[in-house]
Design a protein around this motif. Sequence first.
Motif, PDB file in Angstrom:
ATOM      1  N   SER A  36      10.734 -45.082  22.104  1.00 19.44           N
ATOM      2  CA  SER A  36      11.998 -44.563  22.828  1.00 19.44           C
ATOM      3  C   SER A  36      11.850 -45.095  24.272  1.00 19.44           C
ATOM      4  CB  SER A  36      12.387 -43.162  22.742  1.00 19.44           C
ATOM      5  OG  SER A  36      13.355 -42.677  23.686  1.00 19.44           O
ATOM      6  N   PRO A  37      12.830 -45.839  24.833  1.00 17.62           N
ATOM      7  CA  PRO A  37      12.687 -46.278  26.151  1.00 17.62           C
ATOM      8  C   PRO A  37      12.552 -45.060  26.976  1.00 17.62           C
ATOM      9  CG  PRO A  37      14.629 -47.091  25.070  1.00 17.62           C
ATOM     10  CD  PRO A  37      13.686 -45.974  24.083  1.00 17.62           C
ATOM     11  N   LYS A  52       6.060 -50.419  23.563  1.00 18.10           N
ATOM     12  CA  LYS A  52       6.844 -50.770  22.660  1.00 18.10           C
ATOM     13  C   LYS A  52       6.082 -51.110  21.309  1.00 18.10           C
ATOM     14  CE  LYS A  52      10.683 -53.186  25.243  1.00 18.10           C
ATOM     15  NZ  LYS A  52      11.504 -54.130  24.963  1.00 18.10           N
ATOM     16  N   THR A 109      19.909 -52.561  21.575  1.00 18.72           N
ATOM     17  CA  THR A 109      20.604 -52.018  23.134  1.00 18.72           C
ATOM     18  C   THR A 109      21.612 -51.238  22.788  1.00 18.72           C
ATOM     19  OG1 THR A 109      19.532 -54.424  23.958  1.00 18.72           O
ATOM     20  CG2 THR A 109      21.256 -53.175  25.152  1.00 18.72           C
ATOM     21  N   ARG A 111      22.530 -49.661  20.156  1.00 22.04           N
ATOM     22  CA  ARG A 111      22.208 -48.323  19.553  1.00 22.04           C
ATOM     23  C   ARG A 111      21.550 -47.172  20.929  1.00 22.04           C
ATOM     24  NH1 ARG A 111      21.244 -44.646  15.418  1.00 22.04           N
ATOM     25  NH2 ARG A 111      19.352 -43.803  15.806  1.00 22.04           N
ATOM     26  N   TYR A 112      20.725 -47.814  21.691  1.00 22.71           N
ATOM     27  CA  TYR A 112      20.183 -47.110  22.846  1.00 22.71           C
ATOM     28  C   TYR A 112      21.302 -46.355  23.619  1.00 22.71           C
ATOM     29  CZ  TYR A 112      15.415 -48.641  21.584  1.00 22.71           C
ATOM     30  OH  TYR A 112      14.362 -48.860  21.267  1.00 22.71           O
ATOM     31  N   GLU A 113      22.262 -47.507  23.738  1.00 20.94           N
ATOM     32  CA  GLU A 113      23.320 -46.919  24.580  1.00 20.94           C
ATOM     33  C   GLU A 113      24.207 -45.907  23.997  1.00 20.94           C
ATOM     34  OE1 GLU A 113      24.042 -48.352  27.693  1.00 20.94           O
ATOM     35  OE2 GLU A 113      26.424 -47.449  27.975  1.00 20.94           O
ATOM     36  N   THR A 115      23.197 -43.718  21.676  1.00 21.56           N
ATOM     37  CA  THR A 115      22.200 -42.253  21.269  1.00 21.56           C
ATOM     38  C   THR A 115      21.689 -41.844  22.367  1.00 21.56           C
ATOM     39  OG1 THR A 115      20.560 -43.589  20.440  1.00 21.56           O
ATOM     40  CG2 THR A 115      22.099 -43.127  18.908  1.00 21.56           C
ATOM     41  N   LEU A 116      21.401 -42.788  23.388  1.00 24.04           N
ATOM     42  CA  LEU A 116      20.423 -42.009  24.613  1.00 24.04           C
ATOM     43  C   LEU A 116      21.114 -41.751  25.679  1.00 24.04           C
ATOM     44  CD1 LEU A 116      17.365 -44.130  24.258  1.00 24.04           C
ATOM     45  CD2 LEU A 116      17.391 -42.123  23.418  1.00 24.04           C
ATOM     46  N   ARG A 117      22.297 -42.619  25.877  1.00 26.77           N
ATOM     47  CA  ARG A 117      23.073 -42.501  27.158  1.00 26.77           C
ATOM     48  C   ARG A 117      23.846 -41.265  27.084  1.00 26.77           C
ATOM     49  NH1 ARG A 117      23.663 -46.202  31.615  1.00 26.77           N
ATOM     50  NH2 ARG A 117      22.543 -47.710  30.748  1.00 26.77           N
TER      51      ARG A 117
END
Length: 200
Positions: A36-37, A52, A109, A111-113, A115-117
Amino acid sequence: MQLRYAATSPFVRKVMVIAIETGLVDRIETIAAPGSPLKPNRDGPAAAPLAKIPALLTDEGELLYDSPVICEYLDGLHDGARFFPRGKGRWQALRRQALGDGILDAAITVRYEMTLRPAELQWRDWCDAQAGKWRAALDALEAERLDDGFDIGHVTLACTLGYLDFRFPDEAWREARPRLAAWYESVAQRPSLLQTRPPG
Ligand SMILES: N[C@@H](CCC(=O)N[C@@H](CS)C(=O)NCC(=O)O)C(=O)O
Protein backbone atom coordinates in the motif's frame (compact mmCIF):
# COMPACT_ATOMS: atom_id res chain seq x y z
CA MET A 1 14.36 -17.77 -3.76
CA GLN A 2 11.99 -15.60 -1.76
CA LEU A 3 9.25 -13.55 -3.40
CA ARG A 4 7.34 -10.74 -1.74
CA TYR A 5 3.83 -11.62 -2.69
CA ALA A 6 0.15 -10.75 -2.64
CA ALA A 7 -2.44 -12.83 -4.48
CA THR A 8 -4.25 -9.64 -5.57
CA SER A 9 -1.27 -8.03 -7.31
CA PRO A 10 -1.25 -8.39 -11.11
CA PHE A 11 2.50 -7.70 -11.16
CA VAL A 12 3.09 -10.56 -8.71
CA ARG A 13 0.79 -12.67 -10.85
CA LYS A 14 3.05 -12.13 -13.87
CA VAL A 15 5.96 -13.53 -11.87
CA MET A 16 3.95 -16.50 -10.62
CA VAL A 17 2.71 -17.33 -14.12
CA ILE A 18 6.29 -17.35 -15.41
CA ALA A 19 7.39 -19.42 -12.40
CA ILE A 20 4.68 -22.01 -13.08
CA GLU A 21 5.21 -22.06 -16.84
CA THR A 22 8.97 -22.56 -16.43
CA GLY A 23 8.71 -25.21 -13.69
CA LEU A 24 10.47 -22.99 -11.15
CA VAL A 25 7.55 -22.41 -8.83
CA ASP A 26 8.67 -24.98 -6.24
CA ARG A 27 11.94 -23.12 -5.83
CA ILE A 28 10.13 -19.95 -4.76
CA GLU A 29 9.07 -19.26 -1.19
CA THR A 30 6.34 -16.64 -1.12
CA ILE A 31 6.41 -14.02 1.63
CA ALA A 32 3.04 -12.36 2.19
CA ALA A 33 3.63 -8.63 1.79
CA PRO A 34 0.56 -6.67 0.76
CA GLY A 35 1.57 -3.36 -0.79
CA SER A 36 0.00 0.00 0.00
CA PRO A 37 1.49 3.36 -0.95
CA LEU A 38 0.25 4.77 2.37
CA LYS A 39 1.97 2.09 4.45
CA PRO A 40 5.25 1.24 2.75
CA ASN A 41 6.24 -2.17 4.09
CA ARG A 42 9.97 -2.81 4.31
CA ASP A 43 9.84 -5.46 7.05
CA GLY A 44 11.03 -9.01 6.49
CA PRO A 45 12.99 -10.64 3.71
CA ALA A 46 13.26 -9.35 0.14
CA ALA A 47 12.05 -5.84 1.03
CA ALA A 48 12.84 -3.33 -1.70
CA PRO A 49 13.57 0.40 -1.29
CA LEU A 50 10.40 1.44 -3.14
CA ALA A 51 8.42 -0.96 -0.92
CA LYS A 52 6.53 -2.32 -3.92
CA ILE A 53 5.72 -5.89 -4.79
CA PRO A 54 6.90 -8.10 -6.39
CA ALA A 55 10.49 -8.21 -5.12
CA LEU A 56 12.63 -11.32 -5.35
CA LEU A 57 15.63 -12.34 -3.25
CA THR A 58 17.64 -14.77 -5.34
CA ASP A 59 19.47 -17.81 -3.95
CA GLU A 60 22.68 -15.82 -4.43
CA GLY A 61 21.32 -13.06 -2.18
CA GLU A 62 20.64 -10.53 -4.94
CA LEU A 63 17.51 -8.42 -4.54
CA LEU A 64 15.54 -7.92 -7.77
CA TYR A 65 12.45 -5.82 -8.23
CA ASP A 66 9.99 -4.71 -10.84
CA SER A 67 8.09 -7.51 -12.49
CA PRO A 68 9.84 -7.23 -15.91
CA VAL A 69 13.23 -7.66 -14.22
CA ILE A 70 12.11 -10.61 -12.08
CA CYS A 71 10.33 -12.33 -14.97
CA GLU A 72 13.38 -12.02 -17.22
CA TYR A 73 15.62 -13.31 -14.42
CA LEU A 74 13.43 -16.40 -13.99
CA ASP A 75 13.39 -16.88 -17.76
CA GLY A 76 17.17 -17.29 -17.62
CA LEU A 77 16.91 -20.18 -15.15
CA HIS A 78 15.23 -22.81 -17.31
CA ASP A 79 15.86 -24.71 -20.51
CA GLY A 80 12.44 -24.45 -22.13
CA ALA A 81 11.12 -22.00 -24.70
CA ARG A 82 11.96 -18.40 -23.83
CA PHE A 83 9.32 -16.00 -22.57
CA PHE A 84 11.67 -13.15 -23.48
CA PRO A 85 12.51 -13.98 -27.09
CA ARG A 86 16.11 -13.21 -28.10
CA GLY A 87 15.72 -12.49 -31.78
CA LYS A 88 12.56 -12.13 -33.81
CA GLY A 89 9.65 -11.17 -31.65
CA ARG A 90 11.68 -9.66 -28.79
CA TRP A 91 10.57 -6.06 -29.31
CA GLN A 92 6.97 -7.02 -29.88
CA ALA A 93 6.99 -9.06 -26.65
CA LEU A 94 8.58 -6.21 -24.67
CA ARG A 95 6.26 -3.63 -26.20
CA ARG A 96 3.22 -5.70 -25.26
CA GLN A 97 4.58 -6.12 -21.76
CA ALA A 98 5.03 -2.34 -21.54
CA LEU A 99 1.48 -1.78 -22.78
CA GLY A 100 0.02 -4.20 -20.23
CA ASP A 101 2.12 -2.75 -17.42
CA GLY A 102 1.01 0.73 -18.48
CA ILE A 103 -2.65 -0.25 -18.36
CA LEU A 104 -2.03 -1.68 -14.90
CA ASP A 105 -0.25 1.46 -13.72
CA ALA A 106 -3.23 3.57 -14.83
CA ALA A 107 -5.80 1.20 -13.32
CA ILE A 108 -3.97 0.80 -10.02
CA THR A 109 -3.54 4.55 -9.73
CA VAL A 110 -7.28 4.98 -10.12
CA ARG A 111 -7.94 2.25 -7.59
CA TYR A 112 -5.68 3.96 -5.08
CA GLU A 113 -7.44 7.25 -5.76
CA MET A 114 -10.87 5.69 -5.17
CA THR A 115 -9.95 3.52 -2.17
CA LEU A 116 -7.20 5.39 -0.33
CA ARG A 117 -7.94 9.08 -0.89
CA PRO A 118 -10.73 10.69 1.15
CA ALA A 119 -13.88 11.04 -0.97
CA GLU A 120 -13.85 14.85 -0.87
CA LEU A 121 -10.31 14.90 -2.29
CA GLN A 122 -10.85 12.42 -5.12
CA TRP A 123 -10.16 13.90 -8.54
CA ARG A 124 -12.73 12.59 -10.99
CA ASP A 125 -11.27 14.24 -14.13
CA TRP A 126 -7.91 12.74 -13.40
CA CYS A 127 -9.40 9.25 -12.93
CA ASP A 128 -11.32 9.64 -16.19
CA ALA A 129 -8.10 10.58 -17.98
CA GLN A 130 -6.38 7.48 -16.61
CA ALA A 131 -9.30 5.32 -17.73
CA GLY A 132 -8.99 6.98 -21.15
CA LYS A 133 -5.41 5.72 -21.33
CA TRP A 134 -6.30 2.13 -20.59
CA ARG A 135 -9.28 2.20 -22.97
CA ALA A 136 -7.09 3.52 -25.81
CA ALA A 137 -4.59 0.77 -25.03
CA LEU A 138 -7.34 -1.87 -25.14
CA ASP A 139 -8.50 -0.48 -28.49
CA ALA A 140 -4.95 -0.83 -29.81
CA LEU A 141 -4.88 -4.43 -28.60
CA GLU A 142 -8.17 -5.17 -30.33
CA ALA A 143 -6.43 -4.26 -33.59
CA GLU A 144 -3.56 -6.71 -32.93
CA ARG A 145 -3.38 -10.44 -33.58
CA LEU A 146 -2.53 -11.89 -30.20
CA ASP A 147 -2.87 -15.59 -31.03
CA ASP A 148 0.76 -15.73 -32.10
CA GLY A 149 2.32 -17.55 -29.14
CA PHE A 150 2.70 -17.12 -25.39
CA ASP A 151 5.58 -14.92 -24.32
CA ILE A 152 6.00 -12.23 -21.67
CA GLY A 153 3.77 -9.91 -23.69
CA HIS A 154 0.91 -12.41 -23.62
CA VAL A 155 1.50 -13.19 -19.93
CA THR A 156 1.33 -9.51 -19.05
CA LEU A 157 -1.77 -8.83 -21.12
CA ALA A 158 -3.60 -11.82 -19.64
CA CYS A 159 -2.76 -10.64 -16.10
CA THR A 160 -3.82 -7.12 -17.06
CA LEU A 161 -7.23 -8.16 -18.36
CA GLY A 162 -7.69 -10.35 -15.30
CA TYR A 163 -6.97 -7.36 -13.09
CA LEU A 164 -9.54 -5.19 -14.90
CA ASP A 165 -12.15 -7.91 -14.36
CA PHE A 166 -11.12 -8.23 -10.71
CA ARG A 167 -11.02 -4.57 -9.70
CA PHE A 168 -13.19 -2.89 -12.36
CA PRO A 169 -15.99 -5.41 -12.99
CA ASP A 170 -18.23 -2.70 -14.48
CA GLU A 171 -15.69 -1.75 -17.13
CA ALA A 172 -17.34 -3.95 -19.81
CA TRP A 173 -14.12 -3.85 -21.85
CA ARG A 174 -15.25 -6.85 -23.90
CA GLU A 175 -18.25 -5.12 -25.48
CA ALA A 176 -16.49 -3.29 -28.30
CA ARG A 177 -13.48 -5.61 -28.42
CA PRO A 178 -14.61 -9.11 -29.45
CA ARG A 179 -11.21 -10.29 -30.74
CA LEU A 180 -9.44 -9.32 -27.54
CA ALA A 181 -12.21 -10.94 -25.49
CA ALA A 182 -11.97 -14.19 -27.48
CA TRP A 183 -8.20 -14.30 -27.10
CA TYR A 184 -8.49 -13.72 -23.34
CA GLU A 185 -11.14 -16.41 -22.88
CA SER A 186 -8.85 -18.96 -24.50
CA VAL A 187 -5.57 -17.93 -22.83
CA ALA A 188 -7.20 -17.69 -19.39
CA GLN A 189 -7.68 -21.48 -19.47
CA ARG A 190 -3.94 -22.13 -19.21
CA PRO A 191 -3.18 -23.87 -15.89
CA SER A 192 -0.71 -21.12 -14.92
CA LEU A 193 -3.44 -18.50 -15.23
CA LEU A 194 -6.13 -20.63 -13.60
CA GLN A 195 -3.84 -21.30 -10.63
CA THR A 196 -3.04 -17.61 -10.12
CA ARG A 197 -6.52 -16.12 -10.43
CA PRO A 198 -7.06 -13.27 -7.96
CA PRO A 199 -9.13 -14.29 -4.92
CA GLY A 200 -12.90 -14.09 -5.23
N1 LIG B 1 6.42 -1.50 -11.99
C1 LIG B 1 6.22 -2.36 -10.86
C2 LIG B 1 4.85 -2.03 -10.23
C3 LIG B 1 4.65 -2.76 -8.92
C4 LIG B 1 3.44 -2.21 -8.14
O1 LIG B 1 2.95 -1.11 -8.39
N2 LIG B 1 2.98 -3.01 -7.18
C5 LIG B 1 1.91 -2.56 -6.31
C6 LIG B 1 1.01 -3.71 -5.92
S1 LIG B 1 0.07 -4.28 -7.30
C7 LIG B 1 2.54 -2.03 -5.03
O2 LIG B 1 3.45 -2.61 -4.50
N3 LIG B 1 2.00 -0.91 -4.52
C8 LIG B 1 2.47 -0.31 -3.32
C9 LIG B 1 3.00 1.06 -3.55
O3 LIG B 1 2.82 1.63 -4.65
O4 LIG B 1 3.60 1.60 -2.62
C10 LIG B 1 6.32 -3.82 -11.29
O5 LIG B 1 6.15 -4.11 -12.48
O6 LIG B 1 6.62 -4.68 -10.45
